[in-house]
Motif scaffolding. Structure first.
Motif, PDB file in Angstrom:
ATOM      1  N   ALA B 134      54.492  57.482  36.962  1.00 42.51           N
ATOM      2  CA  ALA B 134      53.163  57.128  37.450  1.00 42.51           C
ATOM      3  C   ALA B 134      52.249  56.735  36.288  1.00 42.51           C
ATOM      4  CB  ALA B 134      52.558  58.306  38.220  1.00 42.51           C
ATOM      5  N   ARG B 135      52.385  57.524  35.184  1.00 40.18           N
ATOM      6  CA  ARG B 135      51.556  57.195  34.016  1.00 40.18           C
ATOM      7  C   ARG B 135      51.926  55.816  33.474  1.00 40.18           C
ATOM      8  NH1 ARG B 135      51.621  61.810  29.818  1.00 40.18           N
ATOM      9  NH2 ARG B 135      50.555  62.823  31.555  1.00 40.18           N
ATOM     10  N   ARG B 136      53.267  55.596  33.473  1.00 45.14           N
ATOM     11  CA  ARG B 136      53.707  54.275  32.966  1.00 45.14           C
ATOM     12  C   ARG B 136      53.177  53.164  33.858  1.00 45.14           C
ATOM     13  NH1 ARG B 136      57.835  50.712  33.483  1.00 45.14           N
ATOM     14  NH2 ARG B 136      58.596  51.781  35.340  1.00 45.14           N
ATOM     15  N   LEU B 137      53.243  53.429  35.184  1.00 42.23           N
ATOM     16  CA  LEU B 137      52.737  52.417  36.111  1.00 42.23           C
ATOM     17  C   LEU B 137      51.227  52.224  35.921  1.00 42.23           C
ATOM     18  CD1 LEU B 137      54.722  53.281  39.363  1.00 42.23           C
ATOM     19  CD2 LEU B 137      54.976  51.277  37.912  1.00 42.23           C
ATOM     20  N   ARG B 138      50.557  53.374  35.715  1.00 41.07           N
ATOM     21  CA  ARG B 138      49.112  53.247  35.507  1.00 41.07           C
ATOM     22  C   ARG B 138      48.812  52.504  34.211  1.00 41.07           C
ATOM     23  NH1 ARG B 138      48.980  58.552  37.134  1.00 41.07           N
ATOM     24  NH2 ARG B 138      48.652  59.252  35.002  1.00 41.07           N
ATOM     25  N   GLU B 139      49.636  52.824  33.223  1.00 37.10           N
ATOM     26  CA  GLU B 139      49.442  52.133  31.936  1.00 37.10           C
ATOM     27  C   GLU B 139      49.666  50.636  32.097  1.00 37.10           C
ATOM     28  OE1 GLU B 139      48.468  52.073  27.918  1.00 37.10           O
ATOM     29  OE2 GLU B 139      48.397  53.743  29.353  1.00 37.10           O
ATOM     30  N   ILE B 140      50.753  50.349  32.833  1.00 39.79           N
ATOM     31  CA  ILE B 140      51.036  48.931  33.072  1.00 39.79           C
ATOM     32  C   ILE B 140      49.878  48.291  33.840  1.00 39.79           C
ATOM     33  CG2 ILE B 140      52.533  47.357  34.335  1.00 39.79           C
ATOM     34  CD1 ILE B 140      54.846  49.281  33.640  1.00 39.79           C
ATOM     35  N   THR B 141      49.454  49.040  34.867  1.00 40.08           N
ATOM     36  CA  THR B 141      48.360  48.507  35.674  1.00 40.08           C
ATOM     37  C   THR B 141      47.089  48.344  34.831  1.00 40.08           C
ATOM     38  OG1 THR B 141      49.291  49.657  37.578  1.00 40.08           O
ATOM     39  CG2 THR B 141      47.017  48.896  37.766  1.00 40.08           C
ATOM     40  N   ARG B 142      46.868  49.442  34.025  1.00 42.24           N
ATOM     41  CA  ARG B 142      45.660  49.366  33.193  1.00 42.24           C
ATOM     42  C   ARG B 142      45.740  48.214  32.203  1.00 42.24           C
ATOM     43  NH1 ARG B 142      44.149  51.195  28.353  1.00 42.24           N
ATOM     44  NH2 ARG B 142      46.156  52.146  27.974  1.00 42.24           N
ATOM     45  N   ASN B 143      46.924  48.092  31.595  1.00 42.29           N
ATOM     46  CA  ASN B 143      47.083  46.979  30.640  1.00 42.29           C
ATOM     47  C   ASN B 143      46.878  45.640  31.341  1.00 42.29           C
ATOM     48  OD1 ASN B 143      47.558  48.740  28.568  1.00 42.29           O
ATOM     49  ND2 ASN B 143      49.788  48.703  28.812  1.00 42.29           N
ATOM     50  N   ALA B 144      47.485  45.603  32.552  1.00 43.46           N
ATOM     51  CA  ALA B 144      47.331  44.341  33.301  1.00 43.46           C
ATOM     52  C   ALA B 144      45.862  44.092  33.645  1.00 43.46           C
ATOM     53  CB  ALA B 144      48.178  44.407  34.569  1.00 43.46           C
ATOM     54  N   GLU B 145      45.210  45.190  34.066  1.00 42.95           N
ATOM     55  CA  GLU B 145      43.802  45.038  34.418  1.00 42.95           C
ATOM     56  C   GLU B 145      42.959  44.684  33.194  1.00 42.95           C
ATOM     57  OE1 GLU B 145      42.823  48.715  36.229  1.00 42.95           O
ATOM     58  OE2 GLU B 145      43.557  48.106  38.220  1.00 42.95           O
ATOM     59  N   ASN B 146      43.305  45.440  32.092  1.00 40.46           N
ATOM     60  CA  ASN B 146      42.561  45.130  30.863  1.00 40.46           C
ATOM     61  C   ASN B 146      42.764  43.670  30.454  1.00 40.46           C
ATOM     62  OD1 ASN B 146      41.473  47.639  30.595  1.00 40.46           O
ATOM     63  ND2 ASN B 146      43.046  48.405  29.216  1.00 40.46           N
ATOM     64  N   GLU B 147      44.050  43.308  30.552  1.00 40.54           N
ATOM     65  CA  GLU B 147      44.351  41.928  30.175  1.00 40.54           C
ATOM     66  C   GLU B 147      43.624  40.947  31.108  1.00 40.54           C
ATOM     67  OE1 GLU B 147      48.372  39.256  29.248  1.00 40.54           O
ATOM     68  OE2 GLU B 147      48.515  41.344  29.967  1.00 40.54           O
ATOM     69  N   ALA B 148      43.683  41.366  32.428  1.00 45.17           N
ATOM     70  CA  ALA B 148      42.996  40.495  33.394  1.00 45.17           C
ATOM     71  C   ALA B 148      41.485  40.471  33.123  1.00 45.17           C
ATOM     72  CB  ALA B 148      43.271  41.014  34.806  1.00 45.17           C
ATOM     73  N   LEU B 149      40.960  41.686  32.825  1.00 43.32           N
ATOM     74  CA  LEU B 149      39.519  41.739  32.543  1.00 43.32           C
ATOM     75  C   LEU B 149      39.183  40.973  31.266  1.00 43.32           C
ATOM     76  CD1 LEU B 149      38.742  45.455  33.433  1.00 43.32           C
ATOM     77  CD2 LEU B 149      37.909  43.411  34.599  1.00 43.32           C
ATOM     78  N   GLY B 150      40.082  41.128  30.250  1.00 43.58           N
ATOM     79  CA  GLY B 150      39.874  40.392  29.013  1.00 43.58           C
ATOM     80  C   GLY B 150      39.850  38.882  29.269  1.00 43.58           C
ATOM     81  N   HIS B 151      40.874  38.493  30.084  1.00 38.57           N
ATOM     82  CA  HIS B 151      40.914  37.065  30.431  1.00 38.57           C
ATOM     83  C   HIS B 151      39.676  36.671  31.210  1.00 38.57           C
ATOM     84  CE1 HIS B 151      44.767  36.160  28.767  1.00 38.57           C
ATOM     85  NE2 HIS B 151      45.409  37.107  29.504  1.00 38.57           N
ATOM     86  N   ALA B 152      39.318  37.550  32.150  1.00 41.21           N
ATOM     87  CA  ALA B 152      38.144  37.224  32.975  1.00 41.21           C
ATOM     88  C   ALA B 152      36.892  37.156  32.107  1.00 41.21           C
ATOM     89  CB  ALA B 152      37.969  38.294  34.056  1.00 41.21           C
ATOM     90  N   THR B 153      36.812  38.131  31.174  1.00 41.89           N
ATOM     91  CA  THR B 153      35.649  38.121  30.272  1.00 41.89           C
ATOM     92  C   THR B 153      35.626  36.860  29.427  1.00 41.89           C
ATOM     93  OG1 THR B 153      35.772  40.531  30.192  1.00 41.89           O
ATOM     94  CG2 THR B 153      34.459  39.454  28.501  1.00 41.89           C
ATOM     95  N   HIS B 265      32.316  43.383  29.422  1.00 48.38           N
ATOM     96  CA  HIS B 265      33.523  43.681  28.654  1.00 48.38           C
ATOM     97  C   HIS B 265      33.654  45.198  28.406  1.00 48.38           C
ATOM     98  CE1 HIS B 265      36.760  43.113  25.831  1.00 48.38           C
ATOM     99  NE2 HIS B 265      36.077  43.843  24.913  1.00 48.38           N
ATOM    100  N   ARG B 266      32.558  45.834  28.099  1.00 44.47           N
ATOM    101  CA  ARG B 266      32.610  47.278  27.858  1.00 44.47           C
ATOM    102  C   ARG B 266      32.957  48.053  29.130  1.00 44.47           C
ATOM    103  NH1 ARG B 266      28.009  47.443  25.731  1.00 44.47           N
ATOM    104  NH2 ARG B 266      26.797  48.407  27.386  1.00 44.47           N
ATOM    105  N   TYR B 267      32.335  47.557  30.182  1.00 45.63           N
ATOM    106  CA  TYR B 267      32.605  48.207  31.471  1.00 45.63           C
ATOM    107  C   TYR B 267      34.084  48.075  31.864  1.00 45.63           C
ATOM    108  CZ  TYR B 267      32.789  48.817  36.511  1.00 45.63           C
ATOM    109  OH  TYR B 267      33.160  49.224  37.763  1.00 45.63           O
ATOM    110  N   ALA B 268      34.635  46.895  31.615  1.00 43.37           N
ATOM    111  CA  ALA B 268      36.051  46.688  31.938  1.00 43.37           C
ATOM    112  C   ALA B 268      36.939  47.570  31.078  1.00 43.37           C
ATOM    113  CB  ALA B 268      36.406  45.215  31.752  1.00 43.37           C
ATOM    114  N   THR B 269      36.568  47.678  29.803  1.00 48.15           N
ATOM    115  CA  THR B 269      37.372  48.521  28.899  1.00 48.15           C
ATOM    116  C   THR B 269      37.298  49.993  29.318  1.00 48.15           C
ATOM    117  OG1 THR B 269      36.880  46.982  27.107  1.00 48.15           O
ATOM    118  CG2 THR B 269      37.735  49.146  26.501  1.00 48.15           C
ATOM    119  N   GLU B 270      36.109  50.464  29.621  1.00 41.42           N
ATOM    120  CA  GLU B 270      35.976  51.862  30.063  1.00 41.42           C
ATOM    121  C   GLU B 270      36.700  52.087  31.377  1.00 41.42           C
ATOM    122  OE1 GLU B 270      31.829  52.570  30.225  1.00 41.42           O
ATOM    123  OE2 GLU B 270      31.575  52.687  28.035  1.00 41.42           O
TER     124      GLU B 270
END
Lengths: 227, 295
Positions: B134-153, B265-270
């Protein structure tokens, strides 16, 4: 007083000792000597003679014990001596030059009288005088004469039976020997042996039965009402 | 031998002296002698024959009986020992059976205990694996989200950088002024107090030079909040991209693309960090209004 030959006997003055008495003394001497020889060195590992004597004595003791359980020690010497003496006396007639003492009525009568007296002796000794005499009145006083007659006749019968058998056998053998050849009487002599043993056995056994009856008269009286 | 036998010859007649001996005669002397003789013979044989022989027989019988008694005693002892050993063997068999039963029970108990432990361990391992997964999935999800947020930002920043213009800045100033008028009484009081107690002029930063009308409108709005005349220092800052940033000491009022993008960007990172730390639950962070105080 010098011994004088008198009809095969021995005359010591007025006293004439008949040949059967002398033969009896001889038999007594031989039996005493043999007994002493056999029993002077008895051992737990018996020899042939000791074994033979033990067999004879134990057989006689067993026969007496069978008729009088628990009281054989009292009667056995008398009955055993009767058997031994009568057998030897009967067989002595087979020895050349000797006569069977039991072919004399005085001998057999004395033995019968001894049996008669011993019956009363053992009876009174075991039952007491009153109890023993009382059995003559059983089962009813009317039987007293018959009991007395029985005592007399059976004593006479004892004497005459033994005397008659031995004397008649010797006479028959003598007649056969006179009429036939020398070896012809041998079967008669074999019969003499058998007859000697049978007569001794009958005499001793009858004496034993008479004595046992006297010794157990009291028991017979007690058992009678139950019957 | 038979009396009267004439020397073995088969004579026809019996000699007279011998023939006279056979008739039945009775001699009292013989009778009495024989009684005495027989009694003596009874005594002699009793002494010399019966008693010794019977004594020996009795002794032998006693010895045999003693041997038999010893044999019986030995046999009884042997039987007793046999019974004792048999009982002992039975006891041993029973003890062995009980020990086997106890061993089987202990083995079964140990097996059950180990199975339970193994089952528990497996459950824990499975739980741990689930947690890790689950942690790995969350990490993957978080990374994906971060990446998505980074891209979105990035996309939003590039787009907003291209859209940045004096007109947009004027629009944003309008929004600021509108928001200031819509503040609730509490905030209005706080802003007013800060403005009143601030000795320095309020610094107003913008990407493009503000028109005098806008400068006047901003000064007017701040003075209205303060309830007194407020001095403003208008400066140009390129990182604002478009819009204005009002700095009141420690208070900052942002109505510009630069701060909004930074906040985004900060909000997405947090948000990504919170998603990675907590497997369930919603984020507590709320998007800040376009205009809001930040420390």
């Amino acid at each position: 007083m010098s011994p004088i030959e008198h009809g095969g006997g021995l005359a010591l003055g007025p006293l004439v000792i008949a040949l059967p008495v002398l033969t009896t003394w001889g038999i007594m001497a031989v039996l005493a000597l043999l007994s002493w020889l056999v029993t002077r060195r008895l051992s737990e590992q018996p020899g042939v003679m000791q074994l033979l004597c033990e067999g004879v004595v134990s057989a006689m003791a067993g026969a007496v014990e069978g008729v009088l359980p628990g009281k054989a020690d009292q009667v056995m010497p008398f009955i055993g001596t009767l058997w031994i003496f009568i057998v030897v006396a009967n067989l002595v007639g087979l020895v050349p030059g000797l006569d069977s003492p039991t072919a004399d009525l005085g001998i057999t009568a004395s033995l019968a009288i001894l049996v008669f007296l011993s019956v009363h002796w053992y009876g009174i000794r075991n039952e007491g005088l009153a109890a023993y005499l009382r059995h003559y009145l059983r089962p009813m006083p009317l039987m007293l004469p018959f009991h007395i007659m029985s005592e007399i006749t059976r004593t006479v019968a004892l004497a005459v039976r033994l005397f008659g058998n031995v004397m008649s056998l010797e006479t028959a053998a003598l007649i056969v020997l006179l009429l036939a050849k020398f070896l012809v009487p041998v079967p008669v002599m074999m019969l003499h042996i058998v007859e000697a043993l049978v007569q001794a056995y009958i005499f001793g056994m009858l004496a034993l039965v008479y004595i046992a009856g006297a010794m157990q008269a009291h028991h017979a009286q007690r058992a009678a009402p139950k019957e | 031998m038979y009396p009267g036998l004439p020397g073995g010859a088969a004579g026809a007649t019996i000699p007279e002296p011998q023939a006279q001996r056979y008739p039945v005669t009775f001699s009292w002397t013989t009778f009495l002698f024989e009684i005495v003789n027989f009694l003596v013979l009874v005594w002699v044989l009793h002494r010399l024959l019966y008693r010794p022989i019977l004594r020996v027989i009795r002794r032998r019988k006693e010895a045999v009986e003693q041997v038999l008694a010893e044999a019986h005693a030995t046999r009884s002892a042997a039987e007793s020992l046999e019974a004792q050993y048999r009982h002992r063997l039975d006891d041993w068999a029973a003890e062995k059976q009980q020990a086997q039963l106890k061993l089987h029970e202990e083995l079964e108990s140990e097996r059950q205990r180990r199975l339970e432990a193994l089952r528990s361990e497996v459950g824990q391992e499975r739980e741990k694996a689930n947690v890790i997964e689950a942690r790995r999935l969350r990490e993957i999800t978080r990374n994906a989200e971060n990446e998505a947020l980074g891209h979105a930002t990035g996309f939003a920043a590039r787009l907003l950088e291209r859209l940045a213009s004096p007109a947009l800045e004027a629009e944003l100033v309008g929004i600021l002024l509108e928001d200031l008028t819509r503040l609730d009484a509490d905030r209005r009081e706080k802003f007013g107090r800060v403005l009143r107690h601030n000795d320095e002029p309020v610094r107003v930063e913008s990407a493009f030079p503000l028109t005098p009308a806008l400068q006047q409108a901003i000064g007017q709005a701040l003075s209205t909040l303060a309830g007194c005349q407020v001095a403003c220092d208008f400066t140009q800052v390129a990182e604002v991209l478009a819009g204005v940033r009002v700095v009141l000491g420690q208070w900052v009022l942002s109505a510009n693309l630069g701060d909004e993008l930074s906040f985004f960007h900060r909000y997405a990172t947090e948000l990504g960090h919170e998603l990675g730390q907590e497997p369930s639950g919603s984020s507590a962070a709320e998007p800040s209004p376009v205009t809001g105080p930040t420390n």
